[in-house]
Design an enzyme around this catalytic site. Structure first.
Site, PDB file in Angstrom:
ATOM      1  CG  PHE A  97     -14.287  10.647   1.357  1.00 40.16           C
ATOM      2  CD1 PHE A  97     -14.033  11.185   0.108  1.00 40.16           C
ATOM      3  CD2 PHE A  97     -13.781   9.396   1.668  1.00 40.16           C
ATOM      4  CE1 PHE A  97     -13.268  10.493  -0.807  1.00 40.16           C
ATOM      5  CE2 PHE A  97     -13.013   8.694   0.763  1.00 40.16           C
ATOM      6  CZ  PHE A  97     -12.754   9.248  -0.492  1.00 40.16           C
ATOM      7  N   GLY A 134      -3.366  -1.826   7.330  1.00 38.56           N
ATOM      8  CA  GLY A 134      -4.542  -2.420   7.947  1.00 38.56           C
ATOM      9  C   GLY A 134      -5.836  -1.695   7.679  1.00 38.56           C
ATOM     10  CB  ALA A 135      -6.614   1.753   6.672  1.00 38.42           C
ATOM     11  CG  ASN A 136      -9.214   1.423   2.979  1.00 33.71           C
ATOM     12  OD1 ASN A 136     -10.348   1.226   3.362  1.00 33.71           O
ATOM     13  ND2 ASN A 136      -8.651   2.619   2.987  1.00 33.71           N
ATOM     14  CG  ASP A 146      -1.806   1.174   1.317  1.00 33.82           C
ATOM     15  OD1 ASP A 146      -2.304   1.594   0.259  1.00 33.82           O
ATOM     16  OD2 ASP A 146      -2.023   1.693   2.424  1.00 33.82           O
ATOM     17  CE  LYS A 147       0.262   7.306  -2.843  1.00 30.40           C
ATOM     18  NZ  LYS A 147       0.492   8.392  -1.850  1.00 30.40           N
ATOM     19  CB  THR A 148      -1.520   6.660   1.991  1.00 22.06           C
ATOM     20  OG1 THR A 148      -1.607   7.235   0.694  1.00 22.06           O
ATOM     21  CG2 THR A 148      -1.630   7.734   3.048  1.00 22.06           C
ATOM     22  NE  ARG A 175      -2.744  11.778  -0.429  1.00 25.76           N
ATOM     23  CZ  ARG A 175      -3.269  11.084   0.583  1.00 25.76           C
ATOM     24  NH1 ARG A 175      -2.650  11.064   1.752  1.00 25.76           N
ATOM     25  NH2 ARG A 175      -4.391  10.435   0.427  1.00 25.76           N
TER      26      ARG A 175
END
Length: 1316
Positions: A636, A977-979, A496-498, A692
């Protein structure tokens, strides 16, 4: 049979559970057969219970043996078969239960005792004794009895309408949103009826007491085999050895049972449900009930003080601020808003996540209007909640498809076959010699325990046991030790990036506002200098920031953006009564106050150009109060890639809408006339630098709009016909060790892939910065466009809009467009030459020369084309023609340059296609989904070369990992772990950088939130894998060495003595096996060659066969040499207690040397483990045991008690020297075999070269690489992008543009950066 229905379906013995879903399973009905049961138990009796033990290990076989198939409608038991990806089959035998009125009466009596109401609908008993069953669409079916079974903590019930078992679902499937708002509270009768079917609102974890755990552990095949061995050894009078093994087994069983009980208790504590909830009844009154009594359909009241949710619920009224870190890993509080009441909108838990309160999350604060309560509608309880799914994923993880373990079982079977051959041989020879029958049986069976050593399964876990301990010291925790060995085979890492490659936090870079002339202004990095206009108000109001305990809480992106403005946020509690807009405005935004003296922040001067004055309608900040109140918020969502708010300036009467989101999405929502001409170009200039970018837009609502009407507006009515205001630019820096780790992986030829929810150009830039893509590597961006766009454009540009509205449901409606960027090697001549040569000219150069003047003229004349008609690419890129597959931007193309290139091409026609050999692909989530669904051949090629996947949703991330696994990659996934939870679970090695419960299903969790954990896991995995290979080969070789020795001694009715067995198995084998895994992982760089993962391959098989050949040769040679000695006298068996003889001495000594030598040979160090000398306990064991063996071989004559203890008959001095020489010679031979024959010839010269060969490799991705290399001029480049002419403020930075504005495409289901 008279009870069977005439319908064919009702008579079916088999069916499907969860058809067409990821967890689809087969189910088959069975009922008890008296004949089969009687025959089965007769066989069990005849086999002394052994058959029952086997049927205990394979429960489905016991079902076959005692039951016969029947229709599912009449079944007493069902067999559920789970086929995981066609590779693993798991069987679940489940008993059918019948729920009826007796269950209802029992629960009813309990409820009457616990509730104040002593009589519950007694005048409607006939309605009371009914069960409420729900499958989908909120249609409850009432019945007097119900047949159910539970599998993997889920309830399946018999649906008489469908004649099949169906899962009991909550109220979240195929239900319109208006349904939830129409519901009122449930009656007590209905609550109890539903509770019988759904069960208590508890997440169930299988709990077993210590006695049950102990019994099941003892019946483990490993311990059963050990018990058999111990009984056999006691029969053979091997008391010492049998007692030691028995004590070790008891210790192992005890530790295993205690650890299992501890894990059960920890998991039970995690899901334990206590407390009460306020439930609204059918009269609208709130009553306090235990949370375990909640059922789907209840309406609960959320207390203003907050609470922990024990169910999934939909918010009906008011707002809630939740901490969802348990589920998502995001520490940022999330604002939940009421679900819109729409009849034509079907509720979707993913799409409407911002209106859903999930089980296990914590309500921090509620917001409500006036005296209205914050109410929520319960949709799921117990195991079907979000937290229940998480717990089930822990209880029932997907099976690890690991070749080493599969091969080890096959090898054990092979050893068992050898044991059977030895058993039969010994049986026959002993009978022929007239040996005692009991002795024949014992010695023959003893061969099985020799060839298949009972300690083998335990020894194989040593490597990963030590690796797990070392990972723990590095603050990396592993909940699935089997995954450690898998990690050693990793050859593809997805990131993942962020929050993974880059820092979690963001820094404001600046803003790019739009002027009143519809042009972008010069970027402004000091945000506080912005004038008081709509762009600033959008930055100030469009967010989800809340105040908790005096601190602002919210998304890091929102916080950075808001803090950069210098404004202040106040909630309703801090607003003076004179300005009390608490009912209307829960959140007030205050502009910075300037002191009368004018001394506050004198250095800040806001811009006051004509454009700014027009934007503020000629009013200066000193003359007007610009404080704003947020009237309504549309949060969002990933699917929409935006959020918006409705606000009102406190000194004005007009409501304004401010919207922010991804530039691609807002481009579609804004009025085209409000977009600057260079919108796409400016966006790409910042995106490709890794910034971003957030777009901001607004619109004013009608003057007649009042507060009540605003609350009734739908999101679609608010978020359209917006006016674009400008860009907010934020920068997200790489973590300090990201580049170092990526370079280490690249040098080891481990493929690195970025899977992100961010913009594709930002992703490409970050990929170049961190090394996933090298600076000079060509990146080809893939776009999936509706078929026919470019053709229609070339013939009639005005027809473009209508062409894009074709039906996209089939393959023929799409085509793939390929956009080339050659990185830092880009030169104008090179781009033009390579792209033209590779895509245009299948004919001779002379043919080109006949048309080149016309072609050049066409390219030059395109400066006058209206670029706005092209919707698939940035406006600075020209459309292609039939004879031109690659073009330049209008800003950089000149006639002189074209002539220069033309002259060069006319003289020399050479193709420079080197970039094709190393090119990589990038695509977004929408394109990936189209390629996955409609382009199966291209999909495999793009997967083999793809490195960057942007705007990917969580489901798409998971699907991508599975597709990579289908290409035979061993995939690691690293995320925060978020998405990434889905991808972390399905990857071979999921490495979570978050410690939340959401990531608990990931095999590895690192407390240090950097990707250095990936390197550590791979190194420890390789070390554990090398250790497991070494131990397995050693244990297999040891058993076969001992088998050969014993078989030779059996030929003269002799054997090794009890003390000799004891020393070999405990003093040598157990010590070596225990310390074998203490050698730490290699501390140098990762090497390119991945450790072997298959035992059934040329190298390990050749190693074992060659070493056993040497072993056999030395043992036979020693045996022959002994018989040739003049003093030799053959052994004659007289007493079983005295097995000592010179033959016994010879076999014991030479085999003991071989045990030590093989342990040394198989204890390999670099490149996967540290050198052998670093493992001091193992080295000490080698030295001590070597001294003991040398003493027993040569010096034992001087100590009678040692010789008596081991029952050694010492030969002459010369022969003892010869035995030492044989030991030294054996050492040299085994070293030569392993170092030269195995490592050099078989492994490096044969197996490695074979695996690297594209043609002979078994890996699918290797064969695809071979196929790609043979395809010339692929992919067909559609566009080549070059650096544009940039403003003076950015000339110093090299750039490239690779953007297309997808104006006529469907919405991407990706995740917008900066939002959770």
């Amino acid at each position: 049979m008279s009870n069977y229905n005439d319908s064919k379906d009702s008579k079916s013995c088999t069916g499907l559970l969860n058809p067409d879903q990821e967890d689809q399973m087969n189910v088959c009905g069975y009922r008890r057969s008296l004949l089969r049961t009687g025959f089965c138990w007769a066989c069990i009796f005849l086999t002394c219970g052994l058959l029952r033990l086997v049927l205990h290990w394979w429960r489905h076989l016991y079902l076959y043996a005692t039951c016969s198939q029947c229709s599912l409608e009449e079944a007493e038991q069902v067999l559920v078969t789970e086929d995981y990806q066609g590779k693993h089959k798991m069987y679940h035998v489940k008993q059918i239960q019948v729920l009826n009125s007796s269950n209802l009466k029992t629960l009813l009596e309990k409820e009457q005792q616990t509730r104040e109401s002593k009589h519950i609908g007694c005048d409607h008993v006939e309605n009371l004794l009914q069960l409420s069953v729900h499958f989908n669409s909120a249609q409850f079916k009432r019945c007097s009895s119900l047949r159910i079974f539970r599998c993997k903590q889920l309830v399946y019930a018999w649906n008489t309408n469908m004649n099949s078992f169906q899962r009991i679902n909550g109220l979240d499937l195929n239900i319109p949103c208006s349904y939830y708002h129409q519901q009122r509270g449930l009656t007590v009768n209905e609550q109890i009826s539903r509770r019988i079917v759904f069960g208590d609102n508890e997440i169930t974890v299988p709990l077993r007491d210590l006695k049950t755990l102990l019994f099941l552990e003892v019946l483990n095949p490993f311990y059963v085999f050990q018990l058999f061995s111990v009984i056999l050894w006691f029969t053979y009078d091997y008391y010492y050895y049998a007692c030691v093994i028995l004590l070790m087994s008891i210790f192992g069983i005890t530790m295993s049972v205690l650890q299992t009980k501890k894990n059960q208790d920890v998991l039970q504590k995690t899901v334990y449900n206590t407390g009460n909830a306020w439930v609204v009844d059918h009269k609208g009154l709130s009553k306090e009930l235990p949370t375990r009594a909640i059922v789907p359909g209840d309406i609960i009241e959320i207390p203003s003080s907050g609470c922990t949710l024990h169910c999934d619920a939909i918010l009906l009224s008011g707002n809630c601020i939740l901490d969802e870190s348990m589920l998502t890993g995001e520490s940022v509080p999330v604002t939940k808003t009421p679900l819109p009441s729409k009849r034509d909108m079907i509720f979707d838990k993913t799409e409407h996540a911002r209106h859903t309160l999930f089980c296990g999350t914590k309500v921090i604060q509620t917001r409500y209007i006036g005296s209205k309560k914050v109410l929520a509608f319960v949709i799921n309880t117990g195991n079907i909640t979000a937290k229940g799914e998480l717990i089930r994923s822990i209880l029932y993880p997907p099976p690890v498809d690991y070749k080493f373990e599969q091969d080890s079982y096959k090898f054990i079977q092979f050893l068992a076959i050898i044991a059977c051959v030895g058993f039969i041989y010994t049986l026959v020879t002993k009978i022929l010699r007239g040996t005692d029958p009991v002795k024949i049986a014992v010695e023959s069976l003893d061969l099985i325990t020799i060839v298949v050593p009972p300690a083998l399964p335990a020894a194989m876990t040593v490597g990963r046991f030590y690796a797990q301990k070392r990972l723990k010291t590095s603050e990396i925790f592993c909940i699935s030790p089997r995954s450690i060995n898998v990690a050693g085979s990793i050859n593809c890492c997805c990131f993942d990036k962020t929050g993974t490659l880059t820092e979690d936090g963001l820094d404001m870079w600046g803003v790019v506002p739009k002027s009143s002339t519809n042009q972008f202004q010069i970027p402004l990095q000091n945000v506080v200098r912005l004038p008081y206009d709509h762009f600033l108000f959008g930055m100030v109001t469009c967010h989800s920031i809340t105040i908790l305990n005096g601190r602002m809480m919210g998304d890091p992106l929102d916080l950075k953006m808001f803090q950069s403005t210098g404004w202040k946020l106040e909630d309703s509690n801090n607003i003076p009564d004179t300005e009390k807009y608490g009912i209307l405005y829960p959140t007030i935004l205050r502009q910075p106050r300037v002191c009368l003296s004018g001394m506050t922040e004198p250095e800040i001067k806001r811009q006051s150009s004509v454009d700014d004055l027009l934007a503020t309608v000629g009013i200066s900040p000193a003359q007007k109060n610009f404080d704003h109140g947020i009237v309504r918020e549309f949060p969002f969502t990933s699917a929409l890639q935006r959020m918006s708010v409705v606000t009102r300036c406190l000194s004005d009467q007009v409501f304004n809408v401010y919207c922010k989101g991804s530039p691609e999405m807002l481009e579609k929502l804004c009025i085209p006339q409000s977009l600057p001409d260079n919108y796409s170009q400016t966006l790409s200039e910042f995106a490709k630098k890794g910034y971003r970018i957030i777009a901001i837009a607004f619109k004013s609502l009608a003057h007649k709009m009042n507060y009540t009407k605003v609350q009734r507006l739908s999101r679609e009515e608010v978020e359209n016909n917006l006016e674009f205001l400008g860009f907010v630019i934020l920068e997200n820096r790489l973590k300090p060790d990201t580049t170092k780790v990526i370079n280490a992986l690249n040098s080891a030829k481990i493929r690195t892939i970025m899977i992100t929810g961010d913009n594709i150009l930002t992703a490409i830039s970050v990929a170049r910065d961190c090394g996933i893509v090298s600076a000079s590597q060509a990146v080809i961006t893939v776009h999936a466009d509706p078929l026919g766009d470019s053709e229609i454009f070339q013939t009639n540009t005005t027809a473009l809009d209508t062409e894009c509205n074709v039906d996209n449901s089939s393959h023929k409606h799409y085509k793939l467009q390929y956009t080339l960027d050659l990185g830092s090697k880009t030169s104008r001549e090179y781009l033009y030459k390579s792209s033209l040569n590779s895509n245009l000219f299948g004919q001779e150069t002379t043919e080109f020369r006949a048309h080149d003047a016309k072609t050049i003229f066409r390219m030059e004349s395109t400066n006058s084309l209206d670029n706005e008609s092209s919707s698939s690419y940035a406006e600075s890129v020209l459309p292609t023609s039939d004879s031109l597959a690659s073009v330049k931007t209008t800003d950089t193309w000149t006639h002189n340059e074209a002539a220069e290139v033309d002259a060069e091409l006319g003289i020399k026609h050479s193709e420079d296609e080197s970039w094709r050999q190393q090119c990589t692909f990038a695509m977004d989530g929408k394109t990936w989904q189209i390629v996955k669904d409609h382009f199966p051949e291209e999909k495999e090629i793009l997967l083999t070369r793809g490195s960057i996947y942007a705007r990917m949703s969580p489901d798409q991330k998971q699907a991508l990992v599975l597709e990579l696994q289908n290409l035979d990659y061993c995939v690691a996934m690293c995320g925060d772990g978020a998405n990434d939870c889905g991808a972390l679970k399905v990857a071979h090695a999921g490495i979570s950088l978050s410690e939340t419960e959401a990531s608990i299903a990931s095999p590895f969790t690192s407390r240090n939130p950097t990707i250095s954990a990936v390197l550590r896991v791979i190194k420890e995995g390789r070390a554990a894998l090398a250790t497991s290979f070494g131990i397995f080969k050693y244990m297999a070789a040891y058993s076969l060495v001992q088998f050969i020795s014993v078989m030779i001694l059996y030929s003269i009715d002799s054997n090794l003595t009890d003390k000799q067995y004891l020393y070999v198995d405990l003093g040598l084998i157990s010590i070596f096996a225990f310390f074998f895994g203490k050698t730490e992982s290699f501390d140098g760089n990762l090497v390119e060659q991945v450790p072997l993962s298959s035992l059934i391959s040329s190298t390990p098989l050749a190693s074992l066969l060659l070493h056993l050949t040497v072993v056999t040769g030395f043992q036979v040679t020693c045996w022959i040499h002994l018989h040739q000695q003049p003093w030799f006298k053959p052994f004659k068996a007289t007493d079983e207690d005295h097995l000592g003889c010179v033959e016994n001495y010879t076999m014991f000594c030479i085999s003991s040397f071989q045990y030590i030598i093989l342990a040394f040979v198989f204890s390999k160090g670099a490149p996967y483990r540290k050198p052998l000398w670093s493992n001091r306990p193992l080295c000490l064991a080698f030295i001590i045991n070597l001294c003991i063996i040398v003493y027993l071989v040569y010096f034992v004559y001087s100590s009678d008690w040692v010789a008596t203890f081991f029952q050694l008959i010492v030969p002459s001095k010369e022969f003892r020297y010869i035995m030492l020489a044989y030991g030294a010679a054996a050492f040299m031979c085994h070293i030569f075999v392993e170092s030269f024959l195995v490592e050099y010839l078989v492994f490096k010269k044969y197996q490695v070269q074979r695996e690297k060969n594209w043609v002979t490799s078994k890996q699918k991705y290797m064969r695809l690489e071979h196929d790609i290399s043979k395809i010339k001029n692929w992919p067909p480049i559609t566009e080549v992008y070059e650096p544009n002419n940039f403003a003076d403020w950015e000339r110093e930075q090299p750039t490239y543009v690779s953007l297309h504005a997808e104006q006529n495409h469907d919405t991407q289901l990706g995740k917008f950066p900066g939002f959770s």
